[in-house]
Design a protein around this motif. Sequence first.
Motif, short mmCIF file in Angstrom:
data_model
loop_
_atom_site.label_atom_id
_atom_site.label_comp_id
_atom_site.label_asym_id
_atom_site.label_seq_id
_atom_site.Cartn_x
_atom_site.Cartn_y
_atom_site.Cartn_z
N ALA A 57 32.95 71.68 20.44
CA ALA A 57 32.03 70.67 20.98
C ALA A 57 31.17 71.33 22.04
CB ALA A 57 32.82 69.50 21.57
N PRO A 58 30.04 70.72 22.39
CA PRO A 58 29.18 71.31 23.43
C PRO A 58 29.94 71.47 24.74
CG PRO A 58 28.05 69.54 22.26
CD PRO A 58 29.49 69.48 21.83
N PRO A 59 29.73 72.57 25.48
CA PRO A 59 28.87 73.69 25.09
C PRO A 59 29.54 74.55 24.02
CG PRO A 59 29.97 74.19 27.14
CD PRO A 59 30.35 72.78 26.80
N PHE A 60 28.81 74.86 22.96
CA PHE A 60 29.40 75.57 21.83
C PHE A 60 29.68 77.04 22.14
CE2 PHE A 60 27.06 72.10 19.63
CZ PHE A 60 28.15 71.50 19.02
N GLY A 61 28.90 77.62 23.06
CA GLY A 61 29.07 79.02 23.38
C GLY A 61 30.05 79.24 24.51
N ASN A 117 16.45 95.62 16.63
CA ASN A 117 16.89 96.84 15.96
C ASN A 117 18.24 96.67 15.28
OD1 ASN A 117 14.66 98.52 16.72
ND2 ASN A 117 15.51 98.61 18.79
N ALA A 118 18.86 95.51 15.47
CA ALA A 118 20.18 95.25 14.89
C ALA A 118 20.08 95.10 13.37
CB ALA A 118 20.78 94.00 15.51
N ARG A 119 21.17 95.45 12.70
CA ARG A 119 21.25 95.34 11.26
C ARG A 119 22.67 94.98 10.84
NH1 ARG A 119 16.69 95.74 12.34
NH2 ARG A 119 15.00 96.93 11.34
N GLY A 120 22.82 94.14 9.83
CA GLY A 120 24.14 93.89 9.28
C GLY A 120 24.72 92.53 9.60
N SER A 144 23.37 84.31 26.77
CA SER A 144 24.54 85.19 26.87
C SER A 144 25.82 84.54 26.37
CB SER A 144 24.73 85.65 28.31
OG SER A 144 25.00 84.54 29.16
N ALA A 145 25.78 83.26 26.00
CA ALA A 145 26.97 82.55 25.55
C ALA A 145 27.26 82.74 24.06
CB ALA A 145 26.86 81.06 25.87
N PHE A 146 26.32 83.35 23.34
CA PHE A 146 26.48 83.51 21.89
C PHE A 146 26.34 84.98 21.52
CE2 PHE A 146 25.54 79.10 22.48
CZ PHE A 146 26.23 78.44 21.48
N ILE A 147 27.32 85.76 21.94
CA ILE A 147 27.31 87.19 21.63
C ILE A 147 28.18 87.43 20.41
CG2 ILE A 147 29.20 87.67 23.26
CD1 ILE A 147 27.81 90.39 23.78
N ALA A 148 27.63 88.14 19.44
CA ALA A 148 28.32 88.38 18.18
C ALA A 148 28.61 89.87 18.01
CB ALA A 148 27.47 87.87 17.01
N THR A 149 29.67 90.16 17.31
CA THR A 149 30.12 91.54 17.12
C THR A 149 30.00 91.96 15.66
OG1 THR A 149 31.71 91.25 18.91
CG2 THR A 149 32.04 93.13 17.47
N TYR A 190 23.02 89.34 20.65
CA TYR A 190 22.94 87.94 21.06
C TYR A 190 22.23 87.14 19.98
CZ TYR A 190 24.27 89.30 25.81
OH TYR A 190 24.94 89.78 26.90
N MET A 191 22.80 86.00 19.64
CA MET A 191 22.13 85.07 18.74
C MET A 191 21.07 84.32 19.54
SD MET A 191 23.89 82.34 16.14
CE MET A 191 24.38 81.11 17.35
N GLY A 192 19.93 84.05 18.93
CA GLY A 192 18.88 83.31 19.62
C GLY A 192 17.64 84.15 19.86
N ASP A 193 16.86 83.80 20.86
CA ASP A 193 15.59 84.48 21.12
C ASP A 193 15.77 85.90 21.67
OD1 ASP A 193 13.88 82.61 20.19
OD2 ASP A 193 12.84 82.26 22.07
N ASP A 194 16.92 86.16 22.31
CA ASP A 194 17.13 87.47 22.91
C ASP A 194 17.79 88.46 21.97
OD1 ASP A 194 16.02 86.54 25.23
OD2 ASP A 194 17.92 86.08 26.20
#
Length: 297
Positions: free
Chosen positions: A279-283, A267-270, A235-240, A259-263
């Motif tokens: 620095a870590p944590p990056f998200g 169905n997303a496109r674009g 949930s720390a890497f949510i993209a718009t 979400y970037m990653g395994d989750d």
Amino acid sequence: MATISLEYEDNYTVFSLENPSPFLCSSFYKHERKTVFYVFGFGGKSDEHSVKGIVPVYLNRANICLLNWEKEASTGVLGNLAYGATAVPNARKIGKRFGKTLLILNKNGLNLKKVHVIGFSLGAQLSGYAGREVRANGKIIGRITGLDPAGPLFDGIVSLRALSASDASFVDIVHTNPGKLGIDSSVGTVDFWPNCQSSVQPGCEIKGRKGYSKRNSCSHARCWRYFTAAIERPSAFIATFAEDCLSWKAGVRTNKTVYMGDDINLNARGNFYLETNSAPPFGFKKEDCTLRHLPTK
């Protein structure tokens, strides 16, 4: 010749690309899990940082395998000149051979829908060759993740065919050094652009003439660091979604997020944009994601 290593805790077992069938009979292989193959890039080694980053996060959630093409990806006596002279041709050769390996495994029971190939840099382009080989035989890999796919010789009007959205059922790309060591165009089903389309990622700003290559290598490596962190903290890497980088930076965005990653939503496109820490944590924490955005430059 390249091999496949099936990892389990502190152990691993090695299989040849030509005769991979015992892979499915290994005590390390869990039929109910998805199977993830990681492919490092030019000059990579089986004990490099990206391998030590990616492999451990999958140990308890997938059959995690390393495609070890260390010899074929080596710089050798040519140094960086080996990239175009030997490594790129070898990526095509090993990629096609890996595709045939996946077909053999599929014939013996491996579900290609549950196969996820993750490639870094030139390893991402190798993954594309594998995907095309599988498709040429009437099958398709479930997912390919390209971590800053190599740009040199694959970018521009006159270039080799790069990893693309047609190489698997779903192809997601993470761009962290576009136009430099990484490809500078949207090529996936979903393309992630951390910190917009910046070729220098936060924390990689190294001043001075000698720092130029360091900025690129640091930014290039951020892709697998971000992706690894996204597996650990989804949930720390949510993209718009946004029409382009300028629109995103100006705050002209939609309510479409992924979400970037395994989750990731398959169905997303674009094109999707996100900010990271230097620095870590990056998200960021989920509640911070809607509050932060990059200033317009």
